[in-house]
Scaffold this motif. Structure first.
Motif, short mmCIF file in Angstrom:
data_model
loop_
_atom_site.label_atom_id
_atom_site.label_comp_id
_atom_site.label_asym_id
_atom_site.label_seq_id
_atom_site.Cartn_x
_atom_site.Cartn_y
_atom_site.Cartn_z
N ASP A 38 0.52 -0.89 0.36
CA ASP A 38 0.26 -0.10 -0.10
C ASP A 38 0.80 1.26 -0.13
O ASP A 38 0.71 2.08 -0.86
N THR A 39 1.99 1.92 0.61
CA THR A 39 2.68 2.33 0.68
C THR A 39 4.37 1.73 0.79
O THR A 39 4.93 0.80 1.17
N ALA A 40 5.16 2.98 0.57
CA ALA A 40 6.74 2.68 0.16
C ALA A 40 6.80 1.70 1.88
O ALA A 40 7.96 1.17 1.97
N MET A 41 7.04 2.61 2.69
CA MET A 41 7.33 2.16 4.09
C MET A 41 6.43 0.97 4.21
O MET A 41 7.19 -0.39 4.87
N ASP A 42 5.22 0.31 3.43
CA ASP A 42 4.94 -1.27 4.20
C ASP A 42 5.77 -2.21 3.03
O ASP A 42 6.12 -3.20 3.40
N ALA A 43 6.26 -1.73 1.97
CA ALA A 43 6.86 -1.57 0.73
C ALA A 43 8.48 -2.92 1.35
O ALA A 43 8.98 -3.34 1.88
N ALA A 44 8.95 -1.38 2.35
CA ALA A 44 10.26 -1.40 3.24
C ALA A 44 10.20 -1.95 4.08
O ALA A 44 11.13 -3.56 4.41
N VAL A 45 9.22 -2.39 5.21
CA VAL A 45 8.82 -2.95 5.83
C VAL A 45 8.89 -4.60 5.78
O VAL A 45 9.74 -5.13 6.26
N ALA A 46 8.36 -4.69 4.65
CA ALA A 46 8.64 -6.02 4.56
C ALA A 46 9.54 -6.57 3.77
O ALA A 46 9.94 -8.00 3.84
N PHE A 47 10.71 -5.89 2.78
CA PHE A 47 11.49 -6.27 2.04
C PHE A 47 13.14 -6.56 3.23
O PHE A 47 13.34 -7.47 2.94
N PHE A 48 12.00 -5.95 4.18
CA PHE A 48 13.73 -5.91 5.75
C PHE A 48 12.85 -7.83 6.06
O PHE A 48 14.84 -8.11 6.34
N LYS A 49 12.32 -7.88 6.20
CA LYS A 49 11.92 -8.89 6.79
C LYS A 49 12.31 -10.23 5.56
O LYS A 49 13.52 -11.78 6.30
N LYS A 50 12.16 -10.35 4.47
CA LYS A 50 12.02 -10.55 3.29
C LYS A 50 13.91 -10.63 3.37
O LYS A 50 14.29 -12.36 2.90
N LEU A 51 14.24 -9.40 3.52
CA LEU A 51 16.34 -10.49 3.17
C LEU A 51 16.32 -10.56 4.56
O LEU A 51 18.03 -10.30 4.60
N VAL A 62 20.35 -1.08 7.47
CA VAL A 62 19.16 0.22 7.24
C VAL A 62 18.78 -0.34 5.74
O VAL A 62 20.18 -0.94 4.80
N LEU A 63 17.44 -0.61 5.40
CA LEU A 63 16.56 -0.63 3.58
C LEU A 63 16.60 1.04 3.52
O LEU A 63 15.65 1.16 4.10
N ILE A 64 16.56 0.88 1.98
CA ILE A 64 16.43 1.85 0.98
C ILE A 64 15.32 1.16 0.46
O ILE A 64 16.33 0.26 -0.47
N TYR A 65 14.03 1.79 0.24
CA TYR A 65 13.24 0.65 -1.18
C TYR A 65 12.62 2.05 -1.73
O TYR A 65 12.03 3.08 -1.52
N GLY A 77 15.17 1.94 9.21
CA GLY A 77 16.23 1.68 10.24
C GLY A 77 16.37 0.28 10.94
O GLY A 77 15.16 0.48 12.00
N ASP A 78 17.47 -0.55 11.79
CA ASP A 78 16.62 -1.49 12.55
C ASP A 78 16.93 -0.75 13.71
O ASP A 78 17.46 0.50 14.09
N HIS A 79 16.15 -1.38 14.60
CA HIS A 79 16.32 -1.22 16.43
C HIS A 79 17.68 -0.15 16.70
O HIS A 79 17.46 0.78 17.60
#
Length: 144
Positions: A38-51, A62-65, A77-79
């Protein structure tokens, strides 16, 4: 997925390698043609987990989407890194990147964001002799 010239791809990957050579942190770039989610942030979060970026030892990934055709992007960025950087750091980094994107300099904008993230990672998570590169430095092309 042909989004960047070979030269631009090489420059982006080199920027990631240089940034990571100074820190134990990990930087990944995900590029989609169209927005995944739905949003770039949603996609970033999903790819953060996938990768598996959440699996870095110091939680300093740190992930840039970027969704090229939709002109949307996000940085997360992670915690570990998020507890160190100022609250507005990622927004400032996005603004820096956007200044290049508005001039149709997408690769330069990504390199600027990678550089900014790398500097903060270096400040808070400097490279040590026994550091290993936990994740690939290449550009990850998403689902579409």
């Amino acid at each position: 997925m042909e989004i960047f010239s070979t030269e631009d791809q090489d420059r982006i990957v080199q920027a990631i390698s240089v940034a990571e050579s100074k820190t134990s942190g990990e930087i990944r770039l995900v590029v989609d043609r169209k927005l995944s989610g739905d949003t770039a942030m949603d996609a970033a979060v999903a790819f953060f987990k996938k990768l598996k970026m959440h699996e870095t030892v110091l939680k300093n990934g740190v992930l840039i989407y970027l969704a090229v055709d939709d002109h949307k992007f996000a940085i997360i960025g992670d915690h570990g890194i998020n507890t160190k950087v100022p609250v507005n750091f990622w927004d400032e980094t996005k603004e820096h990147m956007l200044s290049f994107f508005k001039q149709d300099q997408v690769a330069d904008g990504l390199i600027a964001g990678i550089h900014d993230a790398g500097e903060k990672l270096q400040a808070f998570f400097p490279r040590k002799n026994d550091d290993i590169n936990e994740l690939p430095d290449d550009i990850y092309y998403g689902n579409n």
